[in-house]
Design an enzyme around this catalytic site. Structure first.
Site, PDB file in Angstrom:
ATOM      1  NE  ARG A 165      -5.767  -0.339  11.375  1.00 56.17           N
ATOM      2  CZ  ARG A 165      -4.868  -0.528  10.409  1.00 56.17           C
ATOM      3  NH1 ARG A 165      -4.018   0.423  10.091  1.00 56.17           N
ATOM      4  NH2 ARG A 165      -4.813  -1.676   9.758  1.00 56.17           N
TER       5      ARG A 165
ATOM      6  CE  LYS B 297      -0.741  -0.124   4.986  1.00 54.92           C
ATOM      7  NZ  LYS B 297      -1.515  -0.844   5.993  1.00 54.92           N
TER       8      LYS B 297
HETATM    9  C1  PLP Z   1      -0.680  -1.718   6.543  1.00 55.63           C
HETATM   10  C2  PLP Z   1      -1.093  -3.011   7.124  1.00 55.63           C
HETATM   11  C3  PLP Z   1      -0.133  -4.012   7.322  1.00 55.63           C
HETATM   12  C4  PLP Z   1       1.332  -3.823   7.021  1.00 55.63           C
HETATM   13  O1  PLP Z   1       1.914  -2.974   7.967  1.00 55.63           O
HETATM   14  P1  PLP Z   1       3.500  -2.725   7.985  1.00 55.63           P
HETATM   15  O2  PLP Z   1       3.730  -2.041   9.268  1.00 55.63           O
HETATM   16  O3  PLP Z   1       3.814  -1.897   6.795  1.00 55.63           O
HETATM   17  O4  PLP Z   1       4.137  -4.055   7.924  1.00 55.63           O
HETATM   18  C5  PLP Z   1      -0.575  -5.219   7.836  1.00 55.63           C
HETATM   19  N1  PLP Z   1      -1.866  -5.427   8.151  1.00 55.63           N
HETATM   20  C6  PLP Z   1      -2.814  -4.487   7.972  1.00 55.63           C
HETATM   21  C7  PLP Z   1      -4.233  -4.800   8.334  1.00 55.63           C
HETATM   22  C8  PLP Z   1      -2.458  -3.244   7.454  1.00 55.63           C
HETATM   23  O5  PLP Z   1      -3.401  -2.315   7.271  1.00 55.63           O
END
Ligand code: PLP
Length: 363
Positions: A137, A42
């Site tokens: 979250r 992302k």
């Molecule tokens: C963005 C995200 C991740 C990845 O997070 P990083 O800290 O970049 O490894 C994993 N799980 C969810 C649900 C996310 O939104």
């Protein structure tokens, strides 16, 4: 005079080889603990070349929080299994079942919308129920998880495929053996009380990498979703470099448009700056300063770290990045470039800014 693509500024230089090598290190480390890795794209807006580099490095799935990004990757020919990390909005269910194989969700309403869309399309779709173990979250509370799992399992058209959790995002809650074990207890109770076999136990994001390194991830956690650590080579809890990883898979470069000697303290009455902050200044006398042609619309100045010593980032407005270059090892002139590594937040801004060119090197 045309500027060669490698010299357009501002730009992010993306090294696919370094991303691939970082992915390989993460995948191998996780493999030893029985964990498969979903590579999270992302922060690159779902760049298909980044996804391919991750896949060459051995990730099993590609994951992204936005449907637009998954759609972009599918169109570019990424055909591996994909995870949608953020629950789709109800009106997005059709797109979700078209471009994602699995969705991470926490509402029965979402499950129903996905079920309906999957049946209409005649496709398979799996869901992973997100459980909140404390970070606040997404996710259902632990004591409601079995009830929700039972209701999702009865939704026609989808399969409840696993449970997962996310930490260290909103509340900054650290992953531990204990909060990951919550998922394993839920898995066991789902089997015993509901007769549901949860195949994927998705333990978290990059913040779990330190536990993987020390072998502390409980046996049974079989998926992690990794973005930041793989792309920036850092442990995300303390932002320490991870051994054997590249910290410069992404480099930001911008060009000087003014270089001048100026006082280090502004003259005049001090009010708020362009972003509503009242700043304080240390008087270091008259210093060489450079202005680079980029700003908060492209980067987060706090997240830029110059690749050369003797340069300090002083601040930025929307379009001007101000550096102290008094102690730089070279003389910086108008037209010269300065290069930086970036924090995750800064990379996110740079990759998302339409004003920043993306220059990809490697395969
Ligand atoms: C963005 C995200 C991740 C990845 O997070 P990083 O800290 O970049 O490894 C994993 N799980 C969810 C649900 C996310 O939104």
């Amino acid at each position: 005079m045309a500027v060669p693509a490698s010299m357009v500024a501002p730009r992010v230089e993306v090294s696919l080889d370094k991303i691939e090598e970082n992915a390989r290190v993460v995948v191998e480390m996780c493999r030893r603990s029985g964990i498969g890795v979903a590579g999270v794209t992302k922060v690159t807006c779902g760049d298909p070349e980044v996804a391919r580099a991750m896949l060459r490095g051995g990730v099993r799935w590609i994951a992204d929080s936005r449907l637009a990004n998954l759609t972009r990757m599918r169109k570019a020919g990424i055909s591996c299994e994909t995870l949608l990390l953020r629950a789709p909005m109800l009106g997005e269910a059709d797109e979700a079942v078209t471009v994602a194989d699995m969705s991470l969700i926490s509402s029965v309403e979402t499950a129903r919308a996905l079920g309906e869309a999957a049946r209409a399309r005649g496709v398979q779709h799996r869901v992973i129920l997100m459980v909140d173990v404390g970070d606040l979250r997404e996710g259902v509370p632990v004591d409601a998880a079995l009830d929700v799992a039972g209701r999702m399992a009865r939704v026609e058209g989808i399969r409840l495929h696993g449970i997962g959790t996310n930490v260290a995002c909103y509340g900054g809650v650290m992953p531990t053996r204990e909060n990951m074990s919550v998922l394993l207890r839920l898995r066991d109770r789902a089997r015993r009380d509901l007769g549901i076999d949860l195949e994927v136990i998705s333990g978290g994001n990059s913040s779990s990498i330190p536990l993987v390194r020390t072998g502390e991830v409980p046996h049974g956690i079989n998926q992690l979703r990794i973005g930041e650590s793989m792309l920036l080579g850092r442990d995300v809890t303390y932002r320490r470099p991870l051994p054997g990883m590249h910290l410069d898979a992404f480099v930001f470069a911008a060009q000087a448009i003014e270089v001048a000697r100026k006082p280090s303290v502004p003259r005049g009455e001090i009010g708020q700056d362009a972003f509503g902050k009242v700043r304080t200044f240390r008087d270091k006398g008259i210093r060489w300063r450079a202005i680079l042609a980029c700003g908060r619309q492209d980067i987060d100045p706090e997240g830029l770290r110059p690749l050369e010593s003797g340069i300090d980032v002083l601040g930025a407005s929307s379009d001007h990045l101000i550096l102290d270059v008094e102690d730089a090892d070279r003389e910086i002139r108008v037209g010269d470039e300065v290069r930086f590594t970036m924090s995750y937040g800064c990379l996110l801004a740079a990759m998302t800014s339409p004003y920043v060119h993306k220059v990809v090197t490697g395969r």
